[in-house]
Design an enzyme around this catalytic site. Structure first.
Site, PDB file in Angstrom:
ATOM      1  N   ASP A 164     -91.839 -39.464  47.653  1.00 17.67           N
ATOM      2  CA  ASP A 164     -91.282 -39.552  46.511  1.00 17.67           C
ATOM      3  C   ASP A 164     -92.747 -40.165  45.660  1.00 17.67           C
ATOM      4  O   ASP A 164     -93.483 -40.835  46.469  1.00 17.67           O
ATOM      5  CB  ASP A 164     -90.211 -40.583  46.655  1.00 17.67           C
ATOM      6  CG  ASP A 164     -89.821 -41.254  45.394  1.00 17.67           C
ATOM      7  OD1 ASP A 164     -88.865 -40.415  44.893  1.00 17.67           O
ATOM      8  OD2 ASP A 164     -90.081 -42.106  44.898  1.00 17.67           O
ATOM      9  N   ASP A 186     -82.605 -43.583  50.595  1.00 17.57           N
ATOM     10  CA  ASP A 186     -83.960 -43.081  50.266  1.00 17.57           C
ATOM     11  C   ASP A 186     -85.243 -43.844  50.967  1.00 17.57           C
ATOM     12  O   ASP A 186     -85.422 -45.095  50.541  1.00 17.57           O
ATOM     13  CB  ASP A 186     -84.198 -43.121  48.675  1.00 17.57           C
ATOM     14  CG  ASP A 186     -85.641 -42.446  48.558  1.00 17.57           C
ATOM     15  OD1 ASP A 186     -86.271 -41.896  49.159  1.00 17.57           O
ATOM     16  OD2 ASP A 186     -86.042 -42.866  47.410  1.00 17.57           O
ATOM     17  N   HIS A 223     -85.851 -45.641  47.263  1.00 17.57           N
ATOM     18  CA  HIS A 223     -85.157 -46.372  46.150  1.00 17.57           C
ATOM     19  C   HIS A 223     -83.900 -46.896  46.730  1.00 17.57           C
ATOM     20  O   HIS A 223     -82.923 -47.412  46.144  1.00 17.57           O
ATOM     21  CB  HIS A 223     -84.732 -45.123  45.375  1.00 17.57           C
ATOM     22  CG  HIS A 223     -85.705 -44.925  44.239  1.00 17.57           C
ATOM     23  ND1 HIS A 223     -86.550 -43.730  44.745  1.00 17.57           N
ATOM     24  CD2 HIS A 223     -86.197 -44.935  43.124  1.00 17.57           C
ATOM     25  CE1 HIS A 223     -87.571 -43.500  43.705  1.00 17.57           C
ATOM     26  NE2 HIS A 223     -87.334 -44.290  42.793  1.00 17.57           N
ATOM     27  N   CYS A 236     -85.534 -40.308  41.232  1.00 17.94           N
ATOM     28  CA  CYS A 236     -85.615 -40.403  42.725  1.00 17.94           C
ATOM     29  C   CYS A 236     -85.885 -38.979  43.151  1.00 17.94           C
ATOM     30  O   CYS A 236     -85.231 -38.139  43.362  1.00 17.94           O
ATOM     31  CB  CYS A 236     -84.471 -40.879  43.369  1.00 17.94           C
ATOM     32  SG  CYS A 236     -84.590 -40.981  45.097  1.00 17.94           S
ATOM     33  N   SER A 248     -90.270 -33.741  36.588  1.00 21.12           N
ATOM     34  CA  SER A 248     -88.920 -34.272  36.832  1.00 21.12           C
ATOM     35  C   SER A 248     -87.851 -34.173  35.587  1.00 21.12           C
ATOM     36  O   SER A 248     -86.808 -34.274  35.735  1.00 21.12           O
ATOM     37  CB  SER A 248     -89.113 -35.826  37.244  1.00 21.12           C
ATOM     38  OG  SER A 248     -89.593 -36.039  38.297  1.00 21.12           O
TER      39      SER A 248
END
Length: 658
Positions: free
Chosen positions: A369, A354, A380, A393, A330
């Protein structure tokens, strides 16, 4: 019968004697004549020839190796110097029976099979006749004494003084500074005649790191001398001399204090840390752990010690983790977010709902996720780009990457050094992989699939980057798009070094410069956004960094990342059910720069931390990054942020009071 009497003929005997005497005299005269002729020939006609041969047995030309240049850190602390040692050397032409001599020497000093093997290798190299070849390095006082006492039994054996490389920080700079070791035959054969001559009296050459990169500067120029030696090969006097020219001393941007702190901050973890000054591009620290002691290689590492290093398949101490690639996870999301803003795919108000996973149209597979397997459920909720950064996210970036496409991802992220090596003097650093359609077809013979883009959007799949690349990329965000290429060399002989950059990397230009502020704010929230009543609204690194240090005097921007080593089946629905070996645990990563959101001072340091099998970027790699940044800003630069804020508040009060 009557007896006959015979009288001697004295006259005849005298004549015979005289004749024999004359023959003998002639023979003797001929022999003396031949001897005199030979002496005349040797002393007169061949005088020059035998005089030269006599001088060759007595007078020798030999190289004078140059002193290797020293390597300093930015504060003048030695990173590589030269220490005196005493070596046992051999002049091959003076030794009648090498095997017998070596056997006898083994009774006087420590002389193992490795020493003899390395000595034989040195003997095979191109060398000047009657020149000495090292047999054993670093003799003890006792060994020198025993050799001296028995020197009459050891023609051609001598004790010689020499300077060799020493690395005070040992393993802490093994990969970045590198090391020198003995020149091998392949290296000699690859040199030009002039270079080979310049290495005539030198046994060493830079093998890795800075020692290799700046070998030409550090080596110097060889000298020569004509010496007179006795029949044991010992130098009795110098007849002529041309001094060598020492190599140049160089200073690096590296700060040895920060290097030590960074290495300690990794603790027992395997990993790497790269810290860069965004303003100058100077590499302040570059650590790969575990390392090795480079001093072992200088005079020839033993087979036993080398075997320990190469057979450690878990720690792989010879492997430089700072310049080799891993999935970045990420940590690439800020760059993908900037691309979305720049290309008009998202704006400050754009949001998604999400659910904790993403599906491509018509595809049953779910890209989950990281929250999908948590106890409180995945997703999220209402998420914009800033929340997608500080909460990391995945679903937001799955969707953004899918809309963006791999072509746009590749074009935009290459500007930050992904898939490239922006460093000016770390040519050995690998470029990682910034995947594209062309790359996949060329390397794998397969077309690019939409699912490949989804994986790449969160730094998995075919996406690979080195810690050096991550530090380079985040420093470009810190400078708001200004590209200052990383470099190690700062000064040569005390004079500032200006790199000759033929094709400078252009700055990153965004459609709206405010995007830099927006992304810096989002990355600062990663560290400083506290818990609230809102669902998943805190920064991923808040608990481990800002909450753990409530007196933190400055703000830092960061981005955590966790990179999977092995795939996890979608059938596993709870994170507590995931069981993998230690070597298959996720890698933990963290990129950061500081200080941020400070109008009085620009960011002074950018950092990338990689923790091999560390599992968590925010809670493991994040605090390590903070230790490094704390040391640099508070201890080394000694910035007083409290005084800075007080001065700013005073100025504001004065302005408001007018």
């Amino acid at each position: 019968m009557t007896a006959k009497w015979q009288l001697k003929d004295h006259e005849a005997e005298r004549v015979l004697f005289d004749r024999r005497l004359a023959v003998a005299a002639v023979l003797i005269a001929l022999l003396f004549g031949a001897l005199i002729a030979k002496l005349v020939n040797l002393q007169v006609f061949q005088h020059d020839y035998f005089s030269a041969r006599s001088d060759n047995n007595r007078i020798h030309s030999q190289y004078i190796p140059p002193a290797r240049g020293l390597i300093f850190d930015r504060n003048g602390e030695l990173l590589a110097d030269n220490q005196p040692i005493f070596n046992l050397t051999v002049i091959r032409e003076r030794v009648e029976d090498m095997d017998a001599t070596l056997n006898y020497l083994s009774t006087l000093i420590r002389l193992n099979e490795d020493d003899v093997e390395q000595f034989n290798n040195r003997m095979l190299r191109n060398r000047v006749p009657f020149s000495s070849v090292p047999l054993r390095y670093v003799l003890s006082e006792g060994e020198k004494s025993r050799i001296a006492v028995n020197s009459h039994k050891l023609p051609g054996i001598a004790i010689e003084h020499q300077f060799v490389r020493r690395y005070p920080l040992a393993a802490r700079t093994a990969h970045s500074v590198g090391y020198v070791s003995e020149i091998n035959r392949d290296e000699l054969e690859g040199m030009s005649d002039a270079d080979r001559e310049n290495y005539g009296g030198t046994n060493y050459i830079g093998k890795t790191g800075i020692e290799r990169t700046y070998e030409e500067l550090l080596h110097g120029t060889v000298g020569y001398e004509i010496v007179e030696k006795n029949n044991r090969g010992q130098v009795m006097g110098t007849l002529d001399r041309s001094d060598s020219v020492a190599g140049k001393n160089i200073t690096l941007h590296m700060d040895s204090r920060l290097q030590i702190v960074a290495e300690r901050a990794l603790g027992e973890f395997r990993g790497a840390i790269v810290a860069i000054d965004p303003t100058t591009g100077g590499i302040l620290a570059m650590v790969s752990k575990p390392g090795f002691d480079p001093n072992l290689f200088v005079t020839g590492i033993s087979s036993r010690d080398y075997k320990v290093l190469v057979t450690d398949e878990i720690n792989t101490p010879l492997f430089d983790r700072s310049t080799n690639p891993y999935p970045p996870g990420s940590t690439i999301k800020p760059f993908l977010g900037l691309s979305g803003l720049h290309n008009g795919l998202v704006d400050y108000e754009f949001t998604i709902e999400d659910p904790g996973y993403f599906r491509l149209p018509g595809v049953s597979y779910r890209w989950g996720d990281y929250t999908l397997r948590t106890t409180i459920g995945g997703g999220h909720g209402h998420t914009n780009l800033q929340k997608a950064i500080y909460q990391s996210c995945d679903t937001f970036f799955y969707a953004l990457g899918n809309r963006m496409g791999i072509d746009t991802i590749h074009q935009f992220m290459s500007q930050f050094g992904f898939g490239e090596n922006f460093a000016l003097d770390i040519s050995y650093a690998r470029t990682g992989v910034l995947p594209s359609r062309e790359w996949k077809m060329a390397s794998r013979g397969e077309p690019w699939y939409p699912g490949d883009t989804i994986n790449s959007s969160i730094g998995q799949g075919y996406m690979w980057a080195t810690p050096l690349q991550l530090a380079t990329a985040v420093s470009i965000i810190a400078t708001k798009g200004k590209v200052v290429q990383p470099r190690m060399l700062k000064e040569i002989e005390g004079q500032a070094f200006e790199a000759d950059i033929g094709n400078a990397v252009p700055d990153v230009m965004l459609n709206d410069p405010d995007y830099w502020r927006y992304m810096e704010e989002a990355m600062t929230m990663v560290v400083h956004r506290p818990y609230s009543n809102a669902f998943r609204d805190n920064g991923t690194a808040y608990e481990a960094i800002a909450m753990a240090d409530r007196d933190m005097s400055y703000k830092m921007a960061g981005k955590s990342g966790s990179a999977q080593v092995v795939g996890i089946s979608q059938k596993i629905l709870q994170s507590t059910d995931i069981v993998v070996s230690d070597l298959n645990k996720d890698h933990g990563l963290f990129i950061a720069f500081a200080p941020t959101e400070n109008v009085q001072i620009s960011p002074q340091i950018a950092v990338a931390v990689f923790v091999e099998n560390g599992e968590h970027g925010s809670s493991v790699a994040g605090p390590i990054a903070k230790q490094v940044i704390d040391t640099y800003l508070l201890d080394i630069l000694q910035i007083d942020f409290a005084a800075m804020r007080s001065a700013a508040n005073t100025l504001i009060s004065q302005v408001d009071g007018r």
